[in-house]
Scaffold this motif. Sequence first.
Motif, PDB file in Angstrom:
ATOM      1  N   PHE A   1      92.984 -89.125  -8.905  1.00  0.00           N
ATOM      2  CA  PHE A   1      93.352 -87.874  -8.036  1.00  0.00           C
ATOM      3  C   PHE A   1      92.025 -87.059  -8.414  1.00  0.00           C
ATOM      4  O   PHE A   1      91.989 -86.785  -9.691  1.00  0.00           O
ATOM      5  CB  PHE A   1      94.297 -87.441  -8.341  1.00  0.00           C
ATOM      6  CG  PHE A   1      94.870 -86.373  -7.907  1.00  0.00           C
ATOM      7  CD1 PHE A   1      94.464 -86.162  -5.993  1.00  0.00           C
ATOM      8  CD2 PHE A   1      95.379 -85.059  -8.260  1.00  0.00           C
ATOM      9  CE1 PHE A   1      94.878 -84.971  -5.517  1.00  0.00           C
ATOM     10  CE2 PHE A   1      95.183 -84.004  -7.371  1.00  0.00           C
ATOM     11  CZ  PHE A   1      95.132 -83.697  -5.816  1.00  0.00           C
ATOM     12  N   GLY A   2      91.307 -86.460  -7.194  1.00  0.00           N
ATOM     13  CA  GLY A   2      90.109 -85.078  -7.902  1.00  0.00           C
ATOM     14  C   GLY A   2      89.526 -85.045  -6.480  1.00  0.00           C
ATOM     15  O   GLY A   2      89.566 -84.738  -5.683  1.00  0.00           O
ATOM     16  N   LEU A   3      88.181 -84.091  -6.802  1.00  0.00           N
ATOM     17  CA  LEU A   3      87.474 -83.697  -6.232  1.00  0.00           C
ATOM     18  C   LEU A   3      86.601 -84.730  -5.509  1.00  0.00           C
ATOM     19  O   LEU A   3      85.980 -85.931  -6.126  1.00  0.00           O
ATOM     20  CB  LEU A   3      86.681 -82.726  -6.768  1.00  0.00           C
ATOM     21  CG  LEU A   3      86.971 -81.662  -6.994  1.00  0.00           C
ATOM     22  CD1 LEU A   3      86.483 -80.959  -8.096  1.00  0.00           C
ATOM     23  CD2 LEU A   3      87.798 -80.783  -5.840  1.00  0.00           C
ATOM     24  N   SER A   4      87.036 -84.668  -4.231  1.00  0.00           N
ATOM     25  CA  SER A   4      85.873 -85.241  -2.955  1.00  0.00           C
ATOM     26  C   SER A   4      85.101 -84.474  -2.177  1.00  0.00           C
ATOM     27  O   SER A   4      84.539 -83.509  -2.179  1.00  0.00           O
ATOM     28  CB  SER A   4      86.873 -86.002  -1.836  1.00  0.00           C
ATOM     29  OG  SER A   4      86.117 -86.946  -0.982  1.00  0.00           O
ATOM     30  N   GLU A   5      83.647 -85.531  -2.529  1.00  0.00           N
ATOM     31  CA  GLU A   5      82.329 -84.871  -2.399  1.00  0.00           C
ATOM     32  C   GLU A   5      82.023 -84.939  -0.875  1.00  0.00           C
ATOM     33  O   GLU A   5      81.472 -86.519  -0.500  1.00  0.00           O
ATOM     34  CB  GLU A   5      80.796 -85.410  -3.249  1.00  0.00           C
ATOM     35  CG  GLU A   5      81.697 -85.481  -4.705  1.00  0.00           C
ATOM     36  CD  GLU A   5      81.295 -83.950  -5.127  1.00  0.00           C
ATOM     37  OE1 GLU A   5      80.559 -83.023  -4.552  1.00  0.00           O
ATOM     38  OE2 GLU A   5      81.737 -83.443  -6.667  1.00  0.00           O
ATOM     39  N   SER A   6      82.403 -83.981  -0.418  1.00  0.00           N
ATOM     40  CA  SER A   6      82.259 -84.158   1.171  1.00  0.00           C
ATOM     41  C   SER A   6      81.953 -82.693   1.476  1.00  0.00           C
ATOM     42  O   SER A   6      81.901 -82.602   2.695  1.00  0.00           O
ATOM     43  CB  SER A   6      83.725 -84.112   1.633  1.00  0.00           C
ATOM     44  OG  SER A   6      84.315 -83.200   1.291  1.00  0.00           O
ATOM     45  N   GLY A   7      80.178 -82.344   1.640  1.00  0.00           N
ATOM     46  CA  GLY A   7      79.670 -81.591   1.887  1.00  0.00           C
ATOM     47  C   GLY A   7      80.277 -80.626   1.441  1.00  0.00           C
ATOM     48  O   GLY A   7      80.759 -79.900   0.481  1.00  0.00           O
ATOM     49  N   LEU A   8      79.969 -79.243   1.547  1.00  0.00           N
ATOM     50  CA  LEU A   8      80.811 -78.046   2.209  1.00  0.00           C
ATOM     51  C   LEU A   8      81.581 -78.167   3.100  1.00  0.00           C
ATOM     52  O   LEU A   8      82.211 -76.470   3.149  1.00  0.00           O
ATOM     53  CB  LEU A   8      79.804 -76.971   2.304  1.00  0.00           C
ATOM     54  CG  LEU A   8      78.760 -77.378   1.526  1.00  0.00           C
ATOM     55  CD1 LEU A   8      77.099 -76.120   1.639  1.00  0.00           C
ATOM     56  CD2 LEU A   8      78.554 -77.272  -0.280  1.00  0.00           C
TER      57      LEU A   8
END
Length: 344
Positions: A207-214
Amino acid sequence: MKTHAIELSTQDGEQLHFECAADQNLLTAAANAHIVLPAQCGQGNCGTCYANVTEGEYFLGKHNPDALPANDAAKGGTLLCCTFPKSDLHIDLPFGHDRILIGEIKVRNAEITAIDPVGENTLRLELHLAPDEDGTSVAEFEPGQFMELEVPGQDIKRAYSLANTGNWEGRLEFLIRLQPGGLFSTWLREQATVGQTLIVHGPKGAFGLSESGLRPRWFVAGGTGLAPMLSMLRRMAEFQEPHPARLYFGANRTEELFYQSELKALQSELPQLQLNYCVWKPDDNWQGFCGTPVDALAQDLADTAVLPDIYLCGPPALIDAAEAAAKAKGVPDEQILSERFLPA
């Protein structure tokens, strides 16, 4: 015994391979190949080892339906700890290669430095890691991950999400709900003191942050499901990430809300953060949102022009309801990330 070829694909395009016999579950077979995948209970109860089988046949053993809803299982969703191959398999993992450990899980000692009540039946537990082999106490983990805490000399070990971010000082912060009759909860309530040593296993979890732009990030937490959300939001503040952010933090009763001053302090470091406190059964003095965080989420999704990434953490009922509300408003599956909390 004949073995089957297993291929894993991560979200960032990496592939891993290992062999698995028909009488062996996938999680164990991967570990035997020195591939440590995110997992927790190992018994089909928590849902941490969720993945999606896209090719091949398999047998799914006994598991908790709260950890793997039937509609997910019908679409190839599975729990690696209770999945046994009947053919070669291709499996998509819902996380990147960085959440897979090649080797062994770290095991370290840590000293209890604080045990503070923060709400009704809720504690803040702070630990300080002992120096490792190279003499440093650095705490390395990604926001959203958890540690397993073990009481030395006793058969008591439980997993809890981290509320802080990685640091050089070796500090670990946890928010723990004291469960009636729970082994670790009873130990914390009756025996734990500052200065005692715990054994720490990890970090673990995908579980964690997804890098998907802004794209906007909306966080929905019930009870101590706040911990991983707090870790992710603190990381955003540390890195000065500009994503619009909202936190929906819910409780059944007003007195069960906690960490409001800490969240207000975080908001001063992350000014684009909107705080939404939600109480299902408020007292007469409550002036915030009346209802569940899912109610507030659904209401706001109806008025937003850009569908956000949604992060969910809490009991299964909250996760299921929030996922349903998000999908009803058109949020794609890949923009919904969740971790279920099951009492232990």
